[in-house]
Design a protein around this motif. Structure first.
Motif, PDB file in Angstrom:
ATOM      1  N   SER A 162      23.921  21.993  64.798  1.00  0.00           N
ATOM      2  CA  SER A 162      24.677  22.629  63.752  1.00  0.00           C
ATOM      3  C   SER A 162      26.017  23.168  64.260  1.00  0.00           C
ATOM      4  O   SER A 162      27.022  23.009  63.819  1.00  0.00           O
ATOM      5  CB  SER A 162      23.873  23.871  63.257  1.00  0.00           C
ATOM      6  OG  SER A 162      22.804  23.441  62.557  1.00  0.00           O
ATOM      7  N   THR A 163      25.984  23.558  65.447  1.00  0.00           N
ATOM      8  CA  THR A 163      27.326  24.157  66.029  1.00  0.00           C
ATOM      9  C   THR A 163      28.223  22.898  66.201  1.00  0.00           C
ATOM     10  O   THR A 163      29.401  23.040  65.883  1.00  0.00           O
ATOM     11  CB  THR A 163      27.167  24.743  67.369  1.00  0.00           C
ATOM     12  OG1 THR A 163      26.198  25.982  67.208  1.00  0.00           O
ATOM     13  CG2 THR A 163      28.439  25.196  68.222  1.00  0.00           C
ATOM     14  N   ARG A 166      29.589  21.860  63.072  1.00  0.00           N
ATOM     15  CA  ARG A 166      30.589  22.848  62.340  1.00  0.00           C
ATOM     16  C   ARG A 166      32.061  22.452  63.053  1.00  0.00           C
ATOM     17  O   ARG A 166      33.100  22.569  62.370  1.00  0.00           O
ATOM     18  CB  ARG A 166      30.067  24.279  62.553  1.00  0.00           C
ATOM     19  CG  ARG A 166      28.917  24.631  61.549  1.00  0.00           C
ATOM     20  CD  ARG A 166      28.652  26.031  61.866  1.00  0.00           C
ATOM     21  NE  ARG A 166      27.344  26.546  61.237  1.00  0.00           N
ATOM     22  CZ  ARG A 166      27.422  26.748  60.008  1.00  0.00           C
ATOM     23  NH1 ARG A 166      28.358  26.610  59.018  1.00  0.00           N
ATOM     24  NH2 ARG A 166      26.200  27.191  59.179  1.00  0.00           N
ATOM     25  N   THR A 199      22.583  23.512  57.555  1.00  0.00           N
ATOM     26  CA  THR A 199      23.860  23.739  57.923  1.00  0.00           C
ATOM     27  C   THR A 199      24.602  22.534  56.929  1.00  0.00           C
ATOM     28  O   THR A 199      25.665  22.666  56.415  1.00  0.00           O
ATOM     29  CB  THR A 199      24.048  23.281  59.236  1.00  0.00           C
ATOM     30  OG1 THR A 199      23.673  24.386  59.873  1.00  0.00           O
ATOM     31  CG2 THR A 199      25.633  23.215  59.968  1.00  0.00           C
ATOM     32  N   CYS A 200      23.965  21.277  57.050  1.00  0.00           N
ATOM     33  CA  CYS A 200      24.377  20.260  56.342  1.00  0.00           C
ATOM     34  C   CYS A 200      24.531  20.479  54.906  1.00  0.00           C
ATOM     35  O   CYS A 200      25.644  20.224  54.084  1.00  0.00           O
ATOM     36  CB  CYS A 200      23.541  19.056  56.223  1.00  0.00           C
ATOM     37  SG  CYS A 200      23.552  18.228  57.880  1.00  0.00           S
ATOM     38  N   GLU A 202      25.243  23.754  53.524  1.00  0.00           N
ATOM     39  CA  GLU A 202      26.301  24.664  53.222  1.00  0.00           C
ATOM     40  C   GLU A 202      27.622  23.895  53.385  1.00  0.00           C
ATOM     41  O   GLU A 202      28.603  24.193  52.578  1.00  0.00           O
ATOM     42  CB  GLU A 202      26.076  25.373  54.456  1.00  0.00           C
ATOM     43  CG  GLU A 202      27.236  26.518  54.661  1.00  0.00           C
ATOM     44  CD  GLU A 202      27.292  27.235  55.915  1.00  0.00           C
ATOM     45  OE1 GLU A 202      28.507  27.575  56.468  1.00  0.00           O
ATOM     46  OE2 GLU A 202      26.204  27.491  56.792  1.00  0.00           O
TER      47      GLU A 202
END
Length: 343
Positions: A162-163, A166, A199-200, A202
């Motif tokens: 996720s990091t 982003r 995360t995707c 978002e």
């Protein structure tokens, strides 16, 4: 591109409409046993177009996959009917695991793929896996340059945290990520997969599910537990879930999953694919095969409609029946890591 009757979903927040199920091309060229001759493989690709399965996923790592596609494009003239994705990152000819995600390699790999494919532009270009020593920002800027030059149209990342996603997304919108995802591999839903699914969603990034049938585990062929006859099929020797020490336990488990499919009048593989499709329009399974029979069977999963109760029953079964063995051989299962930050 597919006929209007084909179910299509948007590939990410700002992406194009593509078939809701893709076609993974790896088994046509490597790892899954003996490779059919070109004519037989051309017939499979022809049939995929006929039924509307025109979202194809390849990689420069997949044996002669890109060369095969290049020959098929030249022979058919149907390049414009295919939404083509391919990948770079693993250094060809080097020991598997040697990854180069530098800007220079991204550009040279793309040029090589375009040459082999015999095309001017790749629809969706993936970083196969990042090298942790190369900042993801460097890789993304190179891919943005490739897009500005018209050599690629959309950007995808595979096997990222996720990091990392982003950080990449701040440079340029990422259309899709690709991760192993199936009813029995749900890492992206939880912390072990860095909550990547959340995360995707978002960020508005699509999720492309490779190995949605757990490399053939979630099929009725596996439930028969027949002896291995193809020595070139690497799954039986290399992948933990096919190991003879756990195979009987996993056959029993998949037969339990098959019972759920029988109740719904579909095959084991169709139930697994339909369950993934039920998770949302941002989920795109990409099952692969080298046989027309299984291509058609997988595609028919689009017609299997599950209720919320069906989805919950399947999820409960999965939670109560753990599959034995890891998803990858230990030497390749390095886990998800972030790339180092820019200095």
């Amino acid at each position: 591109m597919p006929a209007p009757s084909v179910i299509q979903h948007k590939l990410g927040k700002d992406g194009p409409l593509v078939p809701a199920m893709g076609f993974g091309l790896l088994p046509l060229s490597i790892a899954y046993g003996s490779i059919p001759d070109d004519e037989e493989r051309f017939k499979l690709l022809d049939r995929a177009v006929e039924i509307g399965s025109t979202f194809w996923d390849s990689a420069d790592l997949y044996g002669d996959s890109e060369a095969l596609l290049g020959k098929w494009f030249k022979r058919t003239g149907k390049r414009d009917q295919i939404f083509l994705s391919t990948k770079f990152g693993y250094v060809k000819g080097a020991q598997l695991g040697n990854i180069d995600s530098s800007a220079a390699y991204a550009k040279s790999a793309c040029a090589e793929s375009l040459k082999i494919l015999g095309i001017d532009s790749i629809d969706l270009y993936w970083l196969h896996r990042p090298n942790r020593e190369t900042p993801i920002e460097e890789t993304m800027r190179a891919m943005v340059e490739l897009k500005k030059e018209g050599k690629i149209k959309y950007i995808g990342l595979s096997e990222v945290t996720s990091t990392t996603l982003r950080r990449a997304h701040k440079i340029h919108p990422v259309s899709a990520i690709q991760m192993e995802h199936s009813p029995f591999t749900l890492d992206i839903e939880g912390p072990e997969g860095t909550d990547l699914l959340a995360t995707c969603r978002e960020l508005g990034v699509a999720v492309i599910c490779y190995s949605p049938l757990s490399r053939g585990l979630l099929t009725e062929t596996f439930t028969k537990n027949e002896p291995v006859t193809d020595e070139k099929d690497l799954r039986w020797a290399a992948f933990p879930r096919f190991n003879e020490n756990v195979r009987d336990a996993n056959v029993k488990l998949v037969n339990g999953f098959k019972a759920l499919a029988d109740k719904r009048g579909c095959t084991t593989s169709q139930l697994a694919l339909a369950w993934l499709l039920k998770q949302g329009d941002d989920i795109f399974p990409i099952p692969g095969t080298k046989r027309i029979q299984y291509l058609e069977e997988n595609w028919a999963a689009l017609d299997v409609k599950l209720t919320d109760e069906d989805e919950l029953e399947i999820r409960t079964f999965v939670q109560n029946n753990k599959i034995a063995g890891g998803r990858l051989p230990e030497k390749y299962n390095k886990g998800l890591v972030d790339t180092k930050a820019e200095s």
